[in-house]
Design a protein around this motif. Structure first.
Motif, PDB file in Angstrom:
ATOM      1  N   SER A  73      -2.745 -14.020  -0.142  1.00 44.57           N
ATOM      2  CA  SER A  73      -1.502 -12.732  -0.394  1.00 44.57           C
ATOM      3  C   SER A  73      -1.236 -12.138   1.059  1.00 44.57           C
ATOM      4  O   SER A  73      -1.798 -12.261   1.927  1.00 44.57           O
ATOM      5  CB  SER A  73      -2.080 -11.746  -1.418  1.00 44.57           C
ATOM      6  OG  SER A  73      -2.596 -12.323  -2.497  1.00 44.57           O
ATOM      7  N   LEU A  74       0.052 -11.307   0.763  1.00 45.28           N
ATOM      8  CA  LEU A  74       0.508 -10.544   1.823  1.00 45.28           C
ATOM      9  C   LEU A  74       0.388  -9.256   1.494  1.00 45.28           C
ATOM     10  O   LEU A  74       0.289  -8.685   0.275  1.00 45.28           O
ATOM     11  CB  LEU A  74       2.048 -10.799   2.101  1.00 45.28           C
ATOM     12  CG  LEU A  74       2.204 -12.035   2.538  1.00 45.28           C
ATOM     13  CD1 LEU A  74       4.024 -11.998   2.806  1.00 45.28           C
ATOM     14  CD2 LEU A  74       1.588 -12.678   3.740  1.00 45.28           C
ATOM     15  N   TYR A  75      -0.023  -8.329   2.363  1.00 47.81           N
ATOM     16  CA  TYR A  75      -0.487  -6.750   2.306  1.00 47.81           C
ATOM     17  C   TYR A  75       0.399  -6.090   3.213  1.00 47.81           C
ATOM     18  O   TYR A  75       0.566  -6.302   4.504  1.00 47.81           O
ATOM     19  CB  TYR A  75      -1.878  -6.584   2.455  1.00 47.81           C
ATOM     20  CG  TYR A  75      -2.877  -7.462   1.689  1.00 47.81           C
ATOM     21  CD1 TYR A  75      -3.073  -6.834   0.191  1.00 47.81           C
ATOM     22  CD2 TYR A  75      -3.325  -8.469   2.157  1.00 47.81           C
ATOM     23  CE1 TYR A  75      -3.819  -7.685  -0.457  1.00 47.81           C
ATOM     24  CE2 TYR A  75      -4.102  -9.255   1.254  1.00 47.81           C
ATOM     25  CZ  TYR A  75      -4.266  -8.766   0.006  1.00 47.81           C
ATOM     26  OH  TYR A  75      -5.295  -9.614  -0.680  1.00 47.81           O
ATOM     27  N   ILE A  76       1.251  -5.287   2.599  1.00 47.79           N
ATOM     28  CA  ILE A  76       2.281  -4.464   3.141  1.00 47.79           C
ATOM     29  C   ILE A  76       1.997  -3.162   3.615  1.00 47.79           C
ATOM     30  O   ILE A  76       1.376  -2.181   2.546  1.00 47.79           O
ATOM     31  CB  ILE A  76       3.744  -4.427   2.489  1.00 47.79           C
ATOM     32  CG1 ILE A  76       3.956  -5.853   2.278  1.00 47.79           C
ATOM     33  CG2 ILE A  76       4.690  -3.756   3.418  1.00 47.79           C
ATOM     34  CD1 ILE A  76       4.238  -6.873   3.120  1.00 47.79           C
ATOM     35  N   PHE A  77       1.813  -2.520   4.748  1.00 44.85           N
ATOM     36  CA  PHE A  77       1.620  -1.120   5.110  1.00 44.85           C
ATOM     37  C   PHE A  77       2.598  -0.583   5.731  1.00 44.85           C
ATOM     38  O   PHE A  77       3.357  -1.071   6.795  1.00 44.85           O
ATOM     39  CB  PHE A  77       0.390  -1.086   5.908  1.00 44.85           C
ATOM     40  CG  PHE A  77      -0.788  -1.720   5.247  1.00 44.85           C
ATOM     41  CD1 PHE A  77      -1.670  -1.185   4.491  1.00 44.85           C
ATOM     42  CD2 PHE A  77      -1.193  -3.172   5.456  1.00 44.85           C
ATOM     43  CE1 PHE A  77      -2.981  -1.589   4.251  1.00 44.85           C
ATOM     44  CE2 PHE A  77      -2.032  -3.807   4.946  1.00 44.85           C
ATOM     45  CZ  PHE A  77      -2.866  -3.053   4.231  1.00 44.85           C
ATOM     46  N   GLY A  78       2.933   0.637   5.598  1.00 44.66           N
ATOM     47  CA  GLY A  78       3.897   1.394   6.391  1.00 44.66           C
ATOM     48  C   GLY A  78       3.544   2.465   6.947  1.00 44.66           C
ATOM     49  O   GLY A  78       2.328   3.221   6.885  1.00 44.66           O
ATOM     50  N   ASN A  79       4.284   3.287   8.023  1.00 41.22           N
ATOM     51  CA  ASN A  79       3.734   4.631   8.733  1.00 41.22           C
ATOM     52  C   ASN A  79       4.492   5.558   8.012  1.00 41.22           C
ATOM     53  O   ASN A  79       5.466   5.534   7.255  1.00 41.22           O
ATOM     54  CB  ASN A  79       4.207   4.319  10.315  1.00 41.22           C
ATOM     55  CG  ASN A  79       5.897   4.055  10.703  1.00 41.22           C
ATOM     56  OD1 ASN A  79       6.390   3.962   9.556  1.00 41.22           O
ATOM     57  ND2 ASN A  79       6.011   4.491  11.616  1.00 41.22           N
ATOM     58  N   HIS A 117       0.902  -1.069   0.058  1.00 31.62           N
ATOM     59  CA  HIS A 117      -0.072  -0.029   0.085  1.00 31.62           C
ATOM     60  C   HIS A 117       1.005   1.303  -0.148  1.00 31.62           C
ATOM     61  O   HIS A 117       1.741   1.492   0.897  1.00 31.62           O
ATOM     62  CB  HIS A 117      -0.903   0.004   1.301  1.00 31.62           C
ATOM     63  CG  HIS A 117      -1.923   1.087   1.357  1.00 31.62           C
ATOM     64  ND1 HIS A 117      -1.852   2.543   1.794  1.00 31.62           N
ATOM     65  CD2 HIS A 117      -3.250   0.975   0.682  1.00 31.62           C
ATOM     66  CE1 HIS A 117      -2.891   2.965   1.714  1.00 31.62           C
ATOM     67  NE2 HIS A 117      -3.583   2.266   0.926  1.00 31.62           N
ATOM     68  N   ARG A 118       0.814   2.031  -1.010  1.00 31.42           N
ATOM     69  CA  ARG A 118       1.525   3.207  -1.158  1.00 31.42           C
ATOM     70  C   ARG A 118       1.676   4.311   0.048  1.00 31.42           C
ATOM     71  O   ARG A 118       2.609   4.760   0.345  1.00 31.42           O
ATOM     72  CB  ARG A 118       1.379   4.074  -2.533  1.00 31.42           C
ATOM     73  CG  ARG A 118       1.957   3.244  -3.633  1.00 31.42           C
ATOM     74  CD  ARG A 118       3.242   3.577  -4.098  1.00 31.42           C
ATOM     75  NE  ARG A 118       3.526   5.017  -3.977  1.00 31.42           N
ATOM     76  CZ  ARG A 118       4.600   5.599  -3.522  1.00 31.42           C
ATOM     77  NH1 ARG A 118       5.418   4.913  -2.670  1.00 31.42           N
ATOM     78  NH2 ARG A 118       5.000   6.763  -3.582  1.00 31.42           N
ATOM     79  N   ASP A 119       0.361   4.480   0.417  1.00 28.42           N
ATOM     80  CA  ASP A 119       0.418   5.527   1.334  1.00 28.42           C
ATOM     81  C   ASP A 119       0.371   5.281   2.846  1.00 28.42           C
ATOM     82  O   ASP A 119       0.153   4.052   3.157  1.00 28.42           O
ATOM     83  CB  ASP A 119      -1.109   6.212   1.249  1.00 28.42           C
ATOM     84  CG  ASP A 119      -1.229   6.900  -0.122  1.00 28.42           C
ATOM     85  OD1 ASP A 119      -0.450   7.505  -0.622  1.00 28.42           O
ATOM     86  OD2 ASP A 119      -2.618   7.001  -0.595  1.00 28.42           O
ATOM     87  N   PRO A 120       0.993   6.084   3.684  1.00 29.24           N
ATOM     88  CA  PRO A 120       1.102   5.593   4.838  1.00 29.24           C
ATOM     89  C   PRO A 120      -0.353   5.296   5.603  1.00 29.24           C
ATOM     90  O   PRO A 120      -1.084   6.002   5.316  1.00 29.24           O
ATOM     91  CB  PRO A 120       1.963   6.791   5.606  1.00 29.24           C
ATOM     92  CG  PRO A 120       1.947   7.771   4.644  1.00 29.24           C
ATOM     93  CD  PRO A 120       1.582   7.379   3.385  1.00 29.24           C
ATOM     94  N   VAL A 121      -0.351   4.554   6.721  1.00 26.57           N
ATOM     95  CA  VAL A 121      -1.446   4.148   7.470  1.00 26.57           C
ATOM     96  C   VAL A 121      -1.315   4.710   8.923  1.00 26.57           C
ATOM     97  O   VAL A 121      -0.176   4.595   9.345  1.00 26.57           O
ATOM     98  CB  VAL A 121      -1.781   2.790   7.193  1.00 26.57           C
ATOM     99  CG1 VAL A 121      -2.349   2.640   5.632  1.00 26.57           C
ATOM    100  CG2 VAL A 121      -0.852   1.726   7.881  1.00 26.57           C
ATOM    101  N   ASP A 122      -2.500   4.698   9.490  1.00 27.16           N
ATOM    102  CA  ASP A 122      -2.311   5.015  11.001  1.00 27.16           C
ATOM    103  C   ASP A 122      -1.958   3.834  11.870  1.00 27.16           C
ATOM    104  O   ASP A 122      -2.575   2.654  11.579  1.00 27.16           O
ATOM    105  CB  ASP A 122      -3.874   5.256  11.344  1.00 27.16           C
ATOM    106  CG  ASP A 122      -3.883   6.008  13.032  1.00 27.16           C
ATOM    107  OD1 ASP A 122      -3.034   5.427  13.475  1.00 27.16           O
ATOM    108  OD2 ASP A 122      -4.808   6.448  13.318  1.00 27.16           O
ATOM    109  N   PHE A 123      -0.797   3.615  12.368  1.00 25.04           N
ATOM    110  CA  PHE A 123      -0.595   2.226  12.952  1.00 25.04           C
ATOM    111  C   PHE A 123      -0.989   1.963  14.244  1.00 25.04           C
ATOM    112  O   PHE A 123      -0.734   0.934  14.902  1.00 25.04           O
ATOM    113  CB  PHE A 123       1.205   2.420  13.150  1.00 25.04           C
ATOM    114  CG  PHE A 123       1.829   1.873  12.242  1.00 25.04           C
ATOM    115  CD1 PHE A 123       2.827   0.935  12.359  1.00 25.04           C
ATOM    116  CD2 PHE A 123       1.624   1.865  10.943  1.00 25.04           C
ATOM    117  CE1 PHE A 123       3.533  -0.063  11.449  1.00 25.04           C
ATOM    118  CE2 PHE A 123       2.286   1.247   9.957  1.00 25.04           C
ATOM    119  CZ  PHE A 123       3.105   0.204  10.150  1.00 25.04           C
ATOM    120  N   ARG A 124      -2.305   2.972  14.549  1.00 20.78           N
ATOM    121  CA  ARG A 124      -3.024   2.128  15.489  1.00 20.78           C
ATOM    122  C   ARG A 124      -4.053   0.990  14.785  1.00 20.78           C
ATOM    123  O   ARG A 124      -4.628   0.513  15.741  1.00 20.78           O
ATOM    124  CB  ARG A 124      -3.874   3.301  16.329  1.00 20.78           C
ATOM    125  CG  ARG A 124      -2.976   4.427  16.972  1.00 20.78           C
ATOM    126  CD  ARG A 124      -3.883   5.377  17.403  1.00 20.78           C
ATOM    127  NE  ARG A 124      -4.054   6.387  16.289  1.00 20.78           N
ATOM    128  CZ  ARG A 124      -4.747   7.480  16.658  1.00 20.78           C
ATOM    129  NH1 ARG A 124      -5.269   7.812  17.680  1.00 20.78           N
ATOM    130  NH2 ARG A 124      -5.233   8.329  15.379  1.00 20.78           N
TER     131      ARG A 124
END
Length: 116
Positions: free
Chosen positions: A42-48, A13-20
């Motif tokens: 699949s695996l889904y990757i998210f960053g802060n 996922h390109r955009d940062p996400v709320d890590f809560r």
């Protein structure tokens, strides 16, 4: 270090996400924002925002796996791809988890380490 099957689909996922956000919030984000099925294999990757942490959400057929990694001395480098959803191979995922600059990995037809 986890190693994943070479045939596994990986989405970033390109955009940062709320890590809560936890499993439920991220699975809703996968459905509504990425328009993908969080319950496929699949695996889904998210960053802060600071790019020092990533969360990985995956479904194994009976439940969700939820992984978190925090880099202590550096940060994750997201690809410059303008698409909302970036697909990557498991080799590129391993490079990302190792803290490598995955933007330096160029597309090459004979190499498996690519980001699209």
């Amino acid at each position: 270090m986890f190693r994943f099957d070479d045939n596994l689909k990986v989405y970033l996922h390109r955009d940062p996400v709320d890590f809560r956000y936890g499993m439920n919030s991220l699975s809703i984000l996968i459905e509504q924002s990425m328009r993908l099925n969080p319950m496929d294999t699949s695996l889904y990757i998210f960053g802060n925002r600071r790019c020092d942490r990533i969360k990985i959400l995956g479904w194994d057929g009976s439940g969700f796996w939820f992984l978190l990694k925090r880099l202590e001395t550096s940060h994750f480098i997201w690809p410059d791809n303008k698409a909302d959803i970036v697909t990557m191979t498991t080799n590129v995922l391993h490079a990302l988890l190792d803290g490598d600059d995955i933007t330096a990995i160029r597309r090459h037809p004979k190499r498996d380490r690519r980001v699209s």
